[in-house]
Design a protein around this motif. Structure first.
Motif, PDB file in Angstrom:
ATOM      1  N   UNK A 197       9.583   5.087  68.218  1.00 59.96           N
ATOM      2  CA  UNK A 197       8.403   5.388  69.030  1.00 59.96           C
ATOM      3  C   UNK A 197       7.117   5.177  68.232  1.00 59.96           C
ATOM      4  N   UNK A 198       7.182   5.390  66.930  1.00 58.91           N
ATOM      5  CA  UNK A 198       5.970   5.370  66.118  1.00 58.91           C
ATOM      6  C   UNK A 198       5.853   4.191  65.170  1.00 58.91           C
ATOM      7  N   UNK A 199       6.825   3.322  65.121  1.00 58.98           N
ATOM      8  CA  UNK A 199       6.731   2.185  64.209  1.00 58.98           C
ATOM      9  C   UNK A 199       8.066   1.498  64.059  1.00 58.98           C
TER      10      UNK A 199
ATOM     11  N   UNK B 198      -2.182   2.009  53.419  1.00 56.09           N
ATOM     12  CA  UNK B 198      -1.074   2.612  54.148  1.00 56.09           C
ATOM     13  C   UNK B 198      -1.466   4.055  54.431  1.00 56.09           C
ATOM     14  N   UNK B 199      -1.390   4.444  55.692  1.00 58.26           N
ATOM     15  CA  UNK B 199      -1.785   5.781  56.121  1.00 58.26           C
ATOM     16  C   UNK B 199      -0.555   6.507  56.640  1.00 58.26           C
ATOM     17  N   UNK B 200      -0.364   7.735  56.197  1.00 54.38           N
ATOM     18  CA  UNK B 200       0.739   8.562  56.687  1.00 54.38           C
ATOM     19  C   UNK B 200       0.169   9.501  57.736  1.00 54.38           C
ATOM     20  N   UNK B 201       0.741   9.452  58.923  1.00 52.17           N
ATOM     21  CA  UNK B 201       0.247  10.278  60.022  1.00 52.17           C
ATOM     22  C   UNK B 201       0.555  11.751  59.834  1.00 52.17           C
ATOM     23  N   UNK B 202      -0.257  12.549  60.444  1.00 55.94           N
ATOM     24  CA  UNK B 202      -0.064  13.993  60.396  1.00 55.94           C
ATOM     25  C   UNK B 202       0.889  14.460  61.479  1.00 55.94           C
TER      26      UNK B 202
ATOM     27  N   UNK C 291      11.626  13.795  61.293  1.00 62.88           N
ATOM     28  CA  UNK C 291      10.313  14.250  60.849  1.00 62.88           C
ATOM     29  C   UNK C 291      10.426  14.582  59.364  1.00 62.88           C
ATOM     30  N   UNK C 292       9.487  14.052  58.565  1.00 65.96           N
ATOM     31  CA  UNK C 292       9.514  14.267  57.115  1.00 65.96           C
ATOM     32  C   UNK C 292       8.249  15.002  56.684  1.00 65.96           C
ATOM     33  N   UNK C 293       8.345  15.932  55.745  1.00 70.36           N
ATOM     34  CA  UNK C 293       7.143  16.572  55.202  1.00 70.36           C
ATOM     35  C   UNK C 293       6.307  15.529  54.450  1.00 70.36           C
TER      36      UNK C 293
ATOM     37  N   UNK D 203       5.356  10.699  51.167  1.00 73.05           N
ATOM     38  CA  UNK D 203       4.608   9.996  50.112  1.00 73.05           C
ATOM     39  C   UNK D 203       5.549   9.478  49.036  1.00 73.05           C
ATOM     40  N   UNK D 204       6.523  10.308  48.642  1.00 76.51           N
ATOM     41  CA  UNK D 204       7.485   9.869  47.623  1.00 76.51           C
ATOM     42  C   UNK D 204       8.337   8.712  48.149  1.00 76.51           C
ATOM     43  N   UNK D 205       8.773   8.788  49.393  1.00 75.03           N
ATOM     44  CA  UNK D 205       9.575   7.716  49.987  1.00 75.03           C
ATOM     45  C   UNK D 205       8.763   6.424  50.082  1.00 75.03           C
ATOM     46  N   UNK D 206       7.510   6.538  50.461  1.00 69.17           N
ATOM     47  CA  UNK D 206       6.650   5.364  50.546  1.00 69.17           C
ATOM     48  C   UNK D 206       6.418   4.760  49.167  1.00 69.17           C
ATOM     49  N   UNK D 207       6.156   5.592  48.172  1.00 72.70           N
ATOM     50  CA  UNK D 207       5.962   5.091  46.803  1.00 72.70           C
ATOM     51  C   UNK D 207       7.206   4.349  46.324  1.00 72.70           C
TER      52      UNK D 207
END
Length: 89
Positions: free
Chosen positions: A7-9, A34-38, A60-62, A67-71
């Motif tokens: 739904x979101x990407x 790269x932006x992480x949504x709230x 849903x991820x905290x 951020x760690x997964x994206x890095x």
């Protein structure tokens, strides 16, 4: 084979994510934001301006974990593009 869309990407494998970054690089992009949504998502204007949307799946991820997964995925993409062996090949 296309990557599954949520739904979101779009959920991309590491090599597909690296390919997208390479395409941006080869097209002359000088910056990657790269932006992480709230919890309530992102402003519709920001979403409309986005070139792509990435998803880490339907869970849903905290933010700290996202951020760690994206890095990790950015690191993998850079090493894949540098020609380092990738353990999933």
């Amino acid at each position: 084979m296309s990557s599954p869309a949520t739904k979101h990407g779009q959920a991309l494998a590491s090599r597909a994510f690296a390919t997208q970054i390479a395409r941006l690089r080869d097209d002359g992009a000088r910056r990657l934001a790269i932006v992480i949504g709230g919890a309530d998502g992102l402003d519709p204007a920001l979403l409309a301006a986005a070139n792509a949307r990435l998803a880490f799946g339907p869970q849903t991820w905290p933010h700290a974990l996202a951020r760690a997964m994206l890095a990790e995925q950015v690191y993998r993409a850079v090493t894949i593009l540098a020609g380092s062996p990738y353990h999933r090949d």
